[in-house]
Design a protein around this motif. Sequence first.
Motif, short mmCIF file in Angstrom:
data_model
loop_
_atom_site.label_atom_id
_atom_site.label_comp_id
_atom_site.label_asym_id
_atom_site.label_seq_id
_atom_site.Cartn_x
_atom_site.Cartn_y
_atom_site.Cartn_z
N MET A 191 -13.84 -71.33 -64.87
CA MET A 191 -14.29 -69.97 -65.18
C MET A 191 -13.92 -69.59 -66.60
SD MET A 191 -13.11 -68.14 -61.58
CE MET A 191 -14.02 -66.62 -61.91
N GLU A 192 -14.77 -68.75 -67.19
CA GLU A 192 -14.46 -68.15 -68.49
C GLU A 192 -13.64 -66.87 -68.28
OE1 GLU A 192 -15.20 -69.44 -71.44
OE2 GLU A 192 -16.24 -71.16 -70.55
N GLU A 193 -12.92 -66.44 -69.28
CA GLU A 193 -12.12 -65.23 -69.17
C GLU A 193 -12.99 -64.03 -68.81
OE1 GLU A 193 -9.08 -62.46 -71.89
OE2 GLU A 193 -9.85 -64.38 -72.65
N GLY A 194 -12.57 -63.27 -67.79
CA GLY A 194 -13.31 -62.09 -67.35
C GLY A 194 -14.39 -62.36 -66.34
N ALA A 195 -14.71 -63.65 -66.07
CA ALA A 195 -15.75 -63.98 -65.10
C ALA A 195 -15.27 -63.61 -63.68
CB ALA A 195 -16.10 -65.46 -65.17
N VAL A 196 -16.22 -63.27 -62.81
CA VAL A 196 -15.91 -62.83 -61.45
C VAL A 196 -16.63 -63.74 -60.45
CG1 VAL A 196 -16.00 -60.93 -59.79
CG2 VAL A 196 -15.65 -60.45 -62.21
N ALA A 197 -15.89 -64.19 -59.43
CA ALA A 197 -16.46 -65.03 -58.38
C ALA A 197 -16.07 -64.44 -57.02
CB ALA A 197 -15.95 -66.46 -58.48
N SER A 198 -17.04 -64.38 -56.10
CA SER A 198 -16.77 -63.94 -54.73
C SER A 198 -16.42 -65.16 -53.89
CB SER A 198 -17.98 -63.23 -54.14
OG SER A 198 -18.30 -62.07 -54.88
N PHE A 199 -15.57 -64.96 -52.86
CA PHE A 199 -15.17 -66.09 -52.03
C PHE A 199 -14.94 -65.64 -50.60
CE2 PHE A 199 -11.22 -64.14 -53.37
CZ PHE A 199 -10.43 -64.18 -52.23
N HIS A 200 -15.00 -66.58 -49.70
CA HIS A 200 -14.65 -66.36 -48.29
C HIS A 200 -14.19 -67.71 -47.74
CE1 HIS A 200 -15.61 -66.40 -43.90
NE2 HIS A 200 -14.86 -65.31 -43.97
N TRP A 201 -12.98 -67.73 -47.16
CA TRP A 201 -12.52 -68.96 -46.52
C TRP A 201 -11.94 -68.64 -45.16
CZ3 TRP A 201 -7.45 -68.98 -45.14
CH2 TRP A 201 -6.54 -68.24 -45.90
N VAL A 202 -12.05 -69.59 -44.25
CA VAL A 202 -11.57 -69.42 -42.89
C VAL A 202 -10.94 -70.72 -42.43
CG1 VAL A 202 -13.80 -70.05 -41.91
CG2 VAL A 202 -12.20 -68.71 -40.54
N THR A 226 -9.36 -77.18 -39.64
CA THR A 226 -10.58 -77.37 -40.42
C THR A 226 -10.78 -76.14 -41.30
OG1 THR A 226 -11.59 -78.74 -38.72
CG2 THR A 226 -13.06 -77.76 -40.35
N MET A 227 -10.87 -76.35 -42.61
CA MET A 227 -11.04 -75.26 -43.56
C MET A 227 -12.50 -75.20 -44.02
SD MET A 227 -8.02 -73.92 -44.02
CE MET A 227 -8.43 -72.93 -45.45
N VAL A 228 -13.02 -73.98 -44.13
CA VAL A 228 -14.36 -73.75 -44.67
C VAL A 228 -14.22 -72.77 -45.83
CG1 VAL A 228 -16.71 -73.00 -44.20
CG2 VAL A 228 -15.40 -74.12 -42.40
N LEU A 229 -14.62 -73.20 -47.03
CA LEU A 229 -14.51 -72.38 -48.24
C LEU A 229 -15.90 -72.16 -48.82
CD1 LEU A 229 -12.96 -71.03 -50.61
CD2 LEU A 229 -12.74 -73.32 -51.61
N ARG A 230 -16.26 -70.89 -49.04
CA ARG A 230 -17.57 -70.54 -49.61
C ARG A 230 -17.35 -69.72 -50.87
NH1 ARG A 230 -17.83 -69.34 -44.04
NH2 ARG A 230 -19.21 -70.73 -42.86
N THR A 231 -18.15 -69.99 -51.92
CA THR A 231 -18.01 -69.28 -53.20
C THR A 231 -19.38 -68.99 -53.79
OG1 THR A 231 -17.83 -71.39 -54.39
CG2 THR A 231 -15.77 -70.34 -53.71
N ARG A 232 -19.41 -67.96 -54.61
CA ARG A 232 -20.58 -67.63 -55.42
C ARG A 232 -20.11 -66.74 -56.56
NH1 ARG A 232 -22.12 -64.40 -50.65
NH2 ARG A 232 -21.36 -62.27 -50.95
N GLU A 266 -20.37 -74.38 -50.60
CA GLU A 266 -19.64 -74.34 -49.33
C GLU A 266 -19.05 -75.72 -49.09
OE1 GLU A 266 -20.57 -74.07 -44.55
OE2 GLU A 266 -21.54 -72.61 -45.89
N VAL A 267 -17.74 -75.77 -48.85
CA VAL A 267 -17.06 -77.04 -48.57
C VAL A 267 -16.31 -76.91 -47.26
CG1 VAL A 267 -16.85 -77.79 -50.96
CG2 VAL A 267 -15.10 -76.32 -49.99
N ARG A 268 -16.27 -78.01 -46.51
CA ARG A 268 -15.55 -78.07 -45.24
C ARG A 268 -14.64 -79.29 -45.30
NH1 ARG A 268 -16.55 -76.28 -39.87
NH2 ARG A 268 -18.39 -75.19 -40.70
N PHE A 269 -13.35 -79.11 -44.99
CA PHE A 269 -12.40 -80.21 -45.06
C PHE A 269 -11.32 -80.01 -44.01
CE2 PHE A 269 -11.38 -76.87 -48.03
CZ PHE A 269 -10.02 -76.65 -47.88
N VAL A 270 -10.63 -81.09 -43.68
CA VAL A 270 -9.61 -81.09 -42.63
C VAL A 270 -8.24 -81.30 -43.27
CG1 VAL A 270 -8.76 -82.25 -40.55
CG2 VAL A 270 -11.23 -81.94 -40.89
#
Length: 225
Positions: A143-154, A209-215, A126-130
């Motif tokens: 990422m490797e080819e075919g890899a999948v990552a979930s994300f949410h940003w606001v 202010t941006m908040v980006l979350r990944t997994r 999780e990163v927060r930046f302005v």
Amino acid sequence: MYNTDMPSRADLPSTAKLISSTIISAVVALVLLVTVVMPAEYAMDPTGVGRLLGLTEMGEIKQQLAEEAAADEAAQLAAVPAVTEERAPEPAAPMQQVASTPEPQIEPATAAPAPAAAAEPEWTDEVRFVLTPGEGTEFKLTMEEGAVASFHWVSEGGPVNFDTHGDGSGQSISYEKGRGVAEDEGELTAAFTGNHGWFFRNRNNDDVTMVLRTRGNYGELKRAM
């Protein structure tokens, strides 16, 4: 008046030398066009040299700015106020006497217990930046080819423009673009091995202010310089 000696025929370059010099100049110009000008100006890198020199990313940012400027101009031309037609109010229908009937008694139904919701897995990063007005920045997942990552940003403080894209292995791809978006979530599947992520730009008059979350299945989340 005497100014200088005229060159002799032997001092002049031969036709073969002139042709050879012309061909060499054309080859050098073509090499510079493919390895420097095209990556830096148009984000086109057929040889991969521009990516190694950091010129392709410069070209991608230039293309992004040009697309945003064109979209802003198109939005301003399309912003014509709609004229609404006033309608006269319709006369009210005469009220009729309706015989009242007793309402039936309904026994309350017993609601079935709702199934317990599955707990969402925690975010890996999780990163927060302005972003100041007009500022843009980029975050990428390795990422490797075919890899999948979930994300949410606001975006807090106003919507932003974004471009979800990837690059690596001599390839580049644009997954999705958006203008004036305050929030987004989903899954990102790598089309090839490389860096895949988001470019954000603040087109508001105030800071956001941006908040980006990944997994998911990726190596690291890094901010592109």
